[in-house]
Design a protein around this motif. Structure first.
Motif, mmCIF file in Angstrom:
data_model
loop_
_atom_site.group_PDB
_atom_site.id
_atom_site.type_symbol
_atom_site.label_atom_id
_atom_site.label_comp_id
_atom_site.label_asym_id
_atom_site.label_seq_id
_atom_site.Cartn_x
_atom_site.Cartn_y
_atom_site.Cartn_z
ATOM 1 N N VAL A 103 0.857 -1.185 0.000
ATOM 2 C CA VAL A 103 0.000 0.000 0.000
ATOM 3 C C VAL A 103 0.894 1.235 0.000
ATOM 4 C CG1 VAL A 103 -1.652 1.314 1.382
ATOM 5 C CG2 VAL A 103 -1.873 -1.177 1.193
ATOM 6 N N ALA A 156 0.642 5.067 0.977
ATOM 7 C CA ALA A 156 -0.179 6.138 1.581
ATOM 8 C C ALA A 156 0.588 7.442 1.397
ATOM 9 C CB ALA A 156 -0.481 5.821 3.032
ATOM 10 N N GLY A 157 1.125 8.017 2.478
ATOM 11 C CA GLY A 157 1.884 9.269 2.343
ATOM 12 C C GLY A 157 3.249 9.076 1.710
ATOM 13 N N GLY A 158 3.726 7.856 1.719
ATOM 14 C CA GLY A 158 4.999 7.562 1.076
ATOM 15 C C GLY A 158 6.221 8.019 1.850
ATOM 16 N N GLN A 159 6.019 8.542 3.045
ATOM 17 C CA GLN A 159 7.140 9.161 3.754
ATOM 18 C C GLN A 159 8.082 8.153 4.396
ATOM 19 O OE1 GLN A 159 7.707 12.566 3.363
ATOM 20 N NE2 GLN A 159 6.181 11.963 1.856
ATOM 21 N N SER A 160 7.637 6.941 4.533
ATOM 22 C CA SER A 160 8.544 5.873 4.957
ATOM 23 C C SER A 160 8.815 4.926 3.795
ATOM 24 C CB SER A 160 7.943 5.090 6.121
ATOM 25 O OG SER A 160 7.872 5.909 7.254
ATOM 26 N N LEU A 161 7.754 4.594 3.070
ATOM 27 C CA LEU A 161 7.877 3.590 2.009
ATOM 28 C C LEU A 161 8.788 4.065 0.878
ATOM 29 C CD1 LEU A 161 7.118 0.906 0.769
ATOM 30 C CD2 LEU A 161 5.002 1.936 -0.085
ATOM 31 N N HIS A 182 -0.679 13.664 9.128
ATOM 32 C CA HIS A 182 -0.204 14.114 10.445
ATOM 33 C C HIS A 182 -0.585 15.582 10.696
ATOM 34 C CE1 HIS A 182 2.031 10.481 10.169
ATOM 35 N NE2 HIS A 182 3.154 10.959 9.656
ATOM 36 N N ALA A 218 8.537 14.388 12.779
ATOM 37 C CA ALA A 218 9.256 14.790 11.564
ATOM 38 C C ALA A 218 9.212 16.305 11.338
ATOM 39 C CB ALA A 218 8.692 14.037 10.362
ATOM 40 N N THR A 229 0.661 9.783 6.885
ATOM 41 C CA THR A 229 -0.656 9.542 7.473
ATOM 42 C C THR A 229 -0.554 8.847 8.825
ATOM 43 O OG1 THR A 229 -0.857 7.381 6.404
ATOM 44 C CG2 THR A 229 -1.685 9.286 5.173
ATOM 45 N N ALA A 268 0.665 1.273 10.242
ATOM 46 C CA ALA A 268 0.996 0.135 9.384
ATOM 47 C C ALA A 268 2.503 -0.117 9.384
ATOM 48 C CB ALA A 268 0.513 0.406 7.960
ATOM 49 N N GLU A 278 5.237 8.341 17.088
ATOM 50 C CA GLU A 278 4.370 8.998 18.076
ATOM 51 C C GLU A 278 2.954 8.447 17.997
ATOM 52 O OE1 GLU A 278 6.634 10.570 16.332
ATOM 53 O OE2 GLU A 278 7.803 11.786 17.724
ATOM 54 N N VAL A 332 -5.203 -0.844 6.676
ATOM 55 C CA VAL A 332 -5.633 -0.150 7.900
ATOM 56 C C VAL A 332 -6.600 0.911 7.417
ATOM 57 C CG1 VAL A 332 -4.967 1.267 9.874
ATOM 58 C CG2 VAL A 332 -3.396 -0.497 9.023
ATOM 59 N N PHE A 384 13.324 11.021 14.638
ATOM 60 C CA PHE A 384 12.642 10.029 15.457
ATOM 61 C C PHE A 384 13.183 10.124 16.874
ATOM 62 C CE2 PHE A 384 11.608 7.797 11.460
ATOM 63 C CZ PHE A 384 10.289 7.470 11.724
HETATM 64 C C1 LIG Z 1 12.957 12.665 7.773
HETATM 65 C C2 LIG Z 1 11.807 11.897 8.346
HETATM 66 C C3 LIG Z 1 11.556 12.018 9.689
HETATM 67 C C4 LIG Z 1 10.493 11.327 10.245
HETATM 68 N N1 LIG Z 1 10.275 11.475 11.578
HETATM 69 C C5 LIG Z 1 9.240 10.838 12.140
HETATM 70 C C6 LIG Z 1 8.946 10.992 13.513
HETATM 71 O O1 LIG Z 1 9.601 11.738 14.240
HETATM 72 N N2 LIG Z 1 7.906 10.281 14.022
HETATM 73 C C7 LIG Z 1 7.150 9.449 13.235
HETATM 74 O O2 LIG Z 1 6.222 8.836 13.741
HETATM 75 N N3 LIG Z 1 7.402 9.310 11.937
HETATM 76 C C8 LIG Z 1 8.428 9.978 11.363
HETATM 77 N N4 LIG Z 1 8.649 9.793 10.034
HETATM 78 C C9 LIG Z 1 7.826 8.814 9.273
HETATM 79 C C10 LIG Z 1 6.550 9.428 8.785
HETATM 80 O O3 LIG Z 1 5.755 9.783 9.871
HETATM 81 C C11 LIG Z 1 5.779 8.497 7.865
HETATM 82 O O4 LIG Z 1 4.885 9.290 7.230
HETATM 83 C C12 LIG Z 1 4.957 7.391 8.486
HETATM 84 O O5 LIG Z 1 5.773 6.568 9.206
HETATM 85 C C13 LIG Z 1 4.304 6.518 7.420
HETATM 86 O O6 LIG Z 1 3.146 7.096 6.947
HETATM 87 P P1 LIG Z 1 2.893 7.233 5.371
HETATM 88 O O7 LIG Z 1 1.496 7.609 5.204
HETATM 89 O O8 LIG Z 1 3.904 8.148 4.810
HETATM 90 O O9 LIG Z 1 3.110 5.735 4.875
HETATM 91 P P2 LIG Z 1 3.878 5.130 3.638
HETATM 92 O O10 LIG Z 1 5.295 5.580 3.646
HETATM 93 O O11 LIG Z 1 3.116 5.340 2.395
HETATM 94 O O12 LIG Z 1 3.819 3.616 4.023
HETATM 95 C C14 LIG Z 1 4.534 3.076 5.097
HETATM 96 C C15 LIG Z 1 4.230 1.585 5.222
HETATM 97 O O13 LIG Z 1 2.916 1.380 5.671
HETATM 98 C C16 LIG Z 1 2.107 0.727 4.705
HETATM 99 N N5 LIG Z 1 0.818 1.417 4.717
HETATM 100 C C17 LIG Z 1 0.603 2.751 4.688
HETATM 101 N N6 LIG Z 1 -0.682 3.029 4.837
HETATM 102 C C18 LIG Z 1 -1.306 1.864 4.978
HETATM 103 C C19 LIG Z 1 -2.676 1.480 5.184
HETATM 104 N N7 LIG Z 1 -3.619 2.403 5.334
HETATM 105 N N8 LIG Z 1 -2.962 0.170 5.274
HETATM 106 C C20 LIG Z 1 -1.991 -0.751 5.170
HETATM 107 N N9 LIG Z 1 -0.704 -0.467 4.990
HETATM 108 C C21 LIG Z 1 -0.375 0.814 4.892
HETATM 109 C C22 LIG Z 1 2.882 0.844 3.423
HETATM 110 O O14 LIG Z 1 2.608 -0.235 2.568
HETATM 111 C C23 LIG Z 1 4.307 0.824 3.916
HETATM 112 O O15 LIG Z 1 4.721 -0.459 4.193
HETATM 113 C C24 LIG Z 1 9.689 10.491 9.436
HETATM 114 C C25 LIG Z 1 9.940 10.386 8.082
HETATM 115 C C26 LIG Z 1 10.987 11.063 7.531
HETATM 116 C C27 LIG Z 1 11.241 10.939 6.066
#
Ligand SMILES: Cc1cc2nc3c(=O)[nH]c(=O)nc-3n(C[C@H](O)[C@H](O)[C@H](O)COP(=O)(O)OP(=O)(O)OC[C@H]3O[C@@H](n4cnc5c(N)ncnc54)[C@H](O)[C@@H]3O)c2cc1C
Lengths: 285, 771
Positions: free
Chosen positions: A30, A32-37, A78, A102, A111, A117, A124, A167, A193
């Motif tokens: 999946v 979502a925001g792509g910020q980890s993936l 977020h 972040a 997200t 996920a 947090e 989720v 983090f």
């Molecule tokens: C520089 C930096 C600093 C950061 N600092 C922090 C911090 O201090 N605290 C913190 O909590 N996070 C931090 N993050 C992470 C950020 O919060 C991510 O956005 C979060 O961890 C993942 O959310 P996303 O929507 O971007 O998910 P994505 O990156 O799109 O996905 C992350 C994972 O979850 C899965 N996924 C996403 N949404 C769903 C869903 N609805 N159902 C099933 N699977 C799903 C994806 O397949 C993937 O495996 C940081 C990121 C960066 C780049």
């Protein structure tokens, strides 16, 4: 720093998304925001064969509170939590917590559900979900499952979520009157983090702590509640001595992770310090 | 009205701020992408390389006739070491390039890298001083026992005598962690073969185009004129972009061999893993002090971890020899003994980084001063006051001449501005509340703007130093200044124009500085060692003055007067004291298009050339940091940072402030945040921005700068170098402040960076609190 090749799908409904995940199997992820993936893909630490982008599923984009429950849809970013969304103790606390995640550009895309996920031990939102006894709603090909946070988090990046599930929603029971909440975290730089953090909620009745929830993030492999610390607080006056005693228990109870920024001894020290500070913050806030 | 001294807005900024400047990745568009398979192990043999069908790749075996890099100093305490362009037998650090693959896009090149299989047979690695120095340690280079590749010593007899009779001996051990220069723009280059001329152009993100050309042409066995080196906009270098590297050799080799265009853009992961590191040093320092705190002698042992290979042209001697020569710093003491060693290890090679050894030696000297002060019951200002050089010119214990500076003035002004007694009162009050504040001073001097006279004693194969400038006015009256040096963010296009403008009597915006192209500029060295404004600026001043002589002669003919009576100002040539004047642009027309009128001139047209090769001039400063330490977490919050600095004449005060600030931020990073870490096996642990903690704006306090301007004739413009000072003084000021904050807990701090985990561990050990 360029991802390996992948296929891309952008379904418009939750049902289509789940169907795609079922068809594509384990190699699909999946988006979502792509910020980890996306970061993991660029480092080639993740090499999904296909992405199922859920950003166009309008029905997942909601936050509301009904009947004492805060309901968070899968597309709630977020940044949405930076302003008060509910009355009561979470009204001020969630924005305070959100600002520790972040940096602004990341908060604008990442997200709440994506954090759950992903399940980074120092997330947090994972700490919030665990401490407040949230229910995580997982939508799969057959039925919807509602998993309590206590069972959902299983380890570093490991949860009860199956590869064909999404989720779709998080439900957080809203604490009632009399609750106070505080949060403290330590990180090396703004936006990093946390190396350790604590979310503490106490209910005060007649000058004594009647109930307590002590959640620790970043300390161990998953967000944890420290039951012994909670028990120790109940019945005490909310003062420095009680907080210090609870902090000592939390530091002792945790099974700390170790990495280059924080070895186990240091993490214990931080867990203790953050617990005490979160409790002190709860009293002030 | 003069232009020097004014805070002109930088001419460089408009294209940079509007995204129109072309950086290396812009220049790479259209070329085929090259990427490197890099060694995943720190030490070992290459057993076998399998390149799948359909993948284009180059290995060391293909590079027939290409020589290794072998920078050298011609001195007996130096052992040269060779770096193969692509190794065929052995690898020596994680990240060493082994195979180059070629693809149509960067993405495809990464896929191709994944498909290449190299079998390595690991051998034991050494990564740190202790293991590398053991007699039976694995050797990184077979001919270097105990992995020691520089072992320089000075030990005059006076030192032992001084220690024997001194009232106090203070001994400390300092550790300076490994840091990356971390330019915002990573390395990268593109090589284009021109079938019409047979020449190859290397566009490369570099600080030193001419010497990069020399170094690359040498290993490739090319005529230098077959290679043109061009630097586009360069997004920072700080030393990391001085040296030619194997990646560039491979690109040129490919372009010539396949008669095409090839580019490599380094990513951040590669940059942290395989681009030059710096600062990895350990010092053991002994100081002999008289009863009143006067420093009598220093005896120091300096160890520098230089990584697996050397760096051209400065060599792996640059850190130890700089540390040894400059250790005495701003203090007046007669007896000095030192041993300085370069230790080769299975880690990424070292190269100069802003400050080169001086952040570490300043930390050592300033910790020594504070440690001695505590022992003798002096305050940090008093002990420095007692020991700073006060009469100039001064000859240091290592025989270097210091021109005049404002060493004591800087200290006194800084002490006054931070109100030391007031701070002490505040510190006491805070401590009663369980808060730990600390103040740290660092006084230092810095040799800047030094030419071949200063480099020559190092006995380099390639003795750096001078700079040459050509200044020419075209028929429309616009001026081009062609410089061999190559700025990478310092604002020389603005400051040099200010210097030239004052000589020619024209506005700076009529002057264009041409740099970063070996076809267009005279041979020169580049921007490093705080030298640009001193040496290039000096050469500009001399060349422009020569051109002004020509302009006056032309004007004299047209105004029917003597050249001596012509004044150049505000764009006009005027007869002194009279109304007659001609626009300078008209002089230019005449000089080119009425050349028959100026038969008495030595040359047609308007151009002049000059070289400047000075001995060097010393800048100095006093930095003060005020911090609060969170003793529960080991976190350090910077409350205030002050720099009182003397870099002579300020050609452009805003640009000077920018240089000072940028350096201080890197120094703060050095003291508290950034560190490259390896595990025992030689795996690098810090290859992303999550692990390598570059500070953000949120961690940096406002920086207050106060200028002093001591003008000496060691610099023809009066300007002293200002590029590195910020990075040199800040670490010591911050660490002294942290040490001051926790001293009452019995905690001693002698290492940097003092990451929270480390500081907390020291506090935990000292306060003995166990759970
Ligand atoms: C520089 C930096 C600093 C950061 N600092 C922090 C911090 O201090 N605290 C913190 O909590 N996070 C931090 N993050 C992470 C950020 O919060 C991510 O956005 C979060 O961890 C993942 O959310 P996303 O929507 O971007 O998910 P994505 O990156 O799109 O996905 C992350 C994972 O979850 C899965 N996924 C996403 N949404 C769903 C869903 N609805 N159902 C099933 N699977 C799903 C994806 O397949 C993937 O495996 C940081 C990121 C960066 C780049």
């Amino acid at each position: 720093m360029k991802p390996a090749p992948f296929a891309y799908h952008a379904p418009r409904s939750l049902a289509d998304a789940v169907r795609l995940l079922t068809e594509l199997g384990d190699d699909a992820k999946v988006l979502a925001g792509g910020q980890s993936l996306v970061a993991a893909m660029n480092f080639r630490l993740a090499r999904p064969a296909a992405l199922v982008d859920i950003n166009r599923i309008a029905s997942l984009d909601f936050v509301n509170s009904e009947g004492g429950t805060l309901r968070i849809g899968a597309l709630a970013r977020h940044a949405r939590f930076e302003r008060p969304l509910v009355e009561g103790v979470l009204g001020g606390l969630l924005p305070y917590v959100a600002r520790h995640i972040a940096h602004l550009p990341i908060r604008s895309r990442g997200t709440f559900a994506g954090s759950l996920a992903h399940a980074d031990p120092a997330s947090e939102w994972c700490l919030v979900a665990r401490t407040l006894d949230a229910e995580i709603v997982l939508t799969g090909p057959k039925a919807e499952r509602r998993v309590p946070a206590a069972d959902y988090f299983q380890g570093v990046f490991t949860t009860a979520l199956r590869s064909d599930e999404i989720v779709s929603e998080i439900r957080i029971p809203l604490p009632g009157a009399g609750w106070h909440g505080g949060f403290a975290e330590f990180s090396r730089r703004a936006g990093d983090f946390a190396l350790a953090m604590c979310l503490a909620l106490i209910r005060i009745e007649g000058g004594r702590i009647a109930e307590a929830k002590i959640g620790i993030g970043g300390g161990a492999d998953r967000p944890l509640r420290i039951a012994a610390a909670e028990r120790a607080l109940v019945g005490q006056a909310p003062d420095a001595a009680a907080f210090a005693a609870a902090a000592d228990i939390a530091a002792r109870e945790i099974d700390p992770m170790s990495d280059i920024h924080a070895d186990a001894d240091y993490r214990r020290d931080l867990v203790g310090a953050m617990t005490r500070r979160a409790l002190a913050h709860a009293l002030r806030a | 009205m003069t232009w020097v001294g004014r805070s002109l807005k930088r001419f460089e900024d408009a294209p940079l701020l509007t995204g129109r400047a072309r950086f290396m990745a812009d220049a790479a568009i259209g070329a085929r992408a090259v990427r490197f398979v890099r060694s995943p192990i720190a030490a070992g043999r290459i057993a076998r390389i399998d390149i799948p069908d359909g993948v284009s790749a180059v290995t060391g075996a293909d590079l027939i006739g290409v020589k290794p890099f072998r920078p050298r100093l011609n001195r007996s305490d130096f052992t040269p070491i060779e770096q193969p362009i692509l190794p065929t037998d052995r690898v020596r650090f994680v990240g060493e390039p082994v195979v180059a693959v070629i693809a149509e896009t960067p993405e495809a090149a990464e896929d191709a890298v994944d498909s290449v299989a190299v079998r390595f047979e690991p051998t034991p690695a050494v990564t740190d001083f202790v293991s590398a120095l053991k007699a039976d340690a694995p050797r990184v280079h077979d001919h270097a026992p105990a992995n020691t590749v520089v072992d320089a010593k000075i030990r005059p007899p006076a030192v032992e005598a001084a220690f024997a009779t001194a009232a106090h001996t203070v001994a400390i051990a300092i550790r300076s962690g490994r840091q990356s220069a971390f330019p915002l723009e990573t390395r990268g280059a593109r090589a284009d073969y021109d079938p019409a001329t047979g020449r190859t152009t290397l566009t490369v993100s570099t600080q030193m185009p001419h010497i990069v050309r020399t170094g690359l042409a040498d290993v490739l066995g090319m005529r230098e004129d077959d290679l043109r080196v061009v630097a586009p906009a360069v997004g920072g270098g700080f030393g990391q972009k001085m040296c030619p590297t194997p990646e560039y050799v491979v690109l040129i080799w490919l372009a010539r061999r396949l008669k095409g265009s090839f580019a490599w853009i380094e990513d951040r992961h590669e940059n942290l893993m395989a681009s030059f590191h710096s600062r990895d040093q350990a010092h053991t320092v002994k100081g002999a002090f008289a009863a009143d705190g006067k420093l009598l002698a220093i005896d120091v042992d300096l160890l520098c971890n230089i990584g697996a290979y050397s760096c051209f042209p400065v060599t792996h001697g640059v850190e130890p020899l700089m540390a040894m020569a400059e250790f005495p710093g701003p203090y007046d003491f007669p007896a000095y003994a030192a041993r300085a060693r370069a230790i080769t290890t299975n880690t990424c090679p070292m190269a100069p980084y802003r400050g080169v050894s001086r952040p570490a030696i300043t930390l050592a000297m300033e910790r020594l001063m504070d440690t001695a002060a505590a022992k003798l019951g002096l305050d940090p200002v008093a002990i420095r006051r007692r020991n700073l050089v006060a009469t100039f010119p001064y000859t240091s214990a290592t025989g270097i001449k210091y021109d005049a500076g404002a060493y004591r003035e800087a200290l006194e002004i800084a002490a006054e501005k931070v109100d030391l007694p007031g701070f002490r009162a505040r510190q006491m009050a805070a401590r009663a509340e369980g808060r730990y504040l600390g103040i740290g001073f660092a006084t230092f001097n810095e040799r800047t703007g030094y030419g071949t006279p200063a480099f020559a004693p190092r006995m380099m194969d390639v003795t750096l130093g001078y700079e040459t400038v050509e200044v020419a006015m075209d028929p429309s009256g616009f001026v081009e200044a062609r410089i061999g040096a190559s700025p990478h963010g310092q604002g020389l296009a603005t400051t040099l124009a200010q210097i030239i403008a004052d000589e020619l009597g024209v506005a700076p915006d009529t002057i264009r500085v041409i740099h970063g192209d070996t076809d267009r500029t005279p041979y020169g060295w580049g921007t490093f060692a705080s030298r640009g404004i001193v040496i290039v600026g000096g050469a500009c001043k001399i060349a422009a003055a020569k051109l002004a002589v020509r302009l006056r002669a032309v004007a004299a003919t047209l105004l029917q007067t003597e050249a001596g009576k012509v004044e150049l100002a505000d764009g006009r040539a005027a007869l002194a004291g009279g109304p007659a004047s001609i626009p300078i642009a008209e002089l230019a027309r005449a000089a080119y298009h009425q050349a028959h009128q100026f038969k008495d001139q030595p040359d047609i047209g308007l151009s002049a050339r000059a070289t400047y090769d000075p001995d060097g001039t010393y800048s100095n400063a006093c930095h003060v940091a005020i911090v609060e330490v969170d003793v529960e977490t080991g976190g350090v919050r910077l409350e205030r940072f002050l720099a009182v600095e003397d870099a002579g004449r300020l050609v452009n005060p805003t640009i000077v402030d920018g240089q000072v600030r940028g350096g201080i931020v890197q120094g703060i990073a050095n003291a508290l945040f950034e560190e490259i870490l390896y595990d025992q096996a030689g795996n690098i642990l810090t290859t992303s921005l999550m692990d390598y903690a570059v500070p953000t704006a949120a961690e940096i306090p406002p920086i207050e700068i106060h200028h002093l301007e001591t003008i000496t004739d060691a610099s023809i413009t009066g300007a002293k170098g200002v590029g590195e000072g910020g990075a040199i003084g800040a670490p010591a000021a911050v660490i002294n402040a942290v040490a001051d904050a926790v001293e009452s807990l019995g905690v001693a701090v002698y290492e940097m960076p003092i990451a929270p985990q480390r500081l907390r561990a020291l506090i935990r050990a000292a306060t003995g609190k166990k759970r």
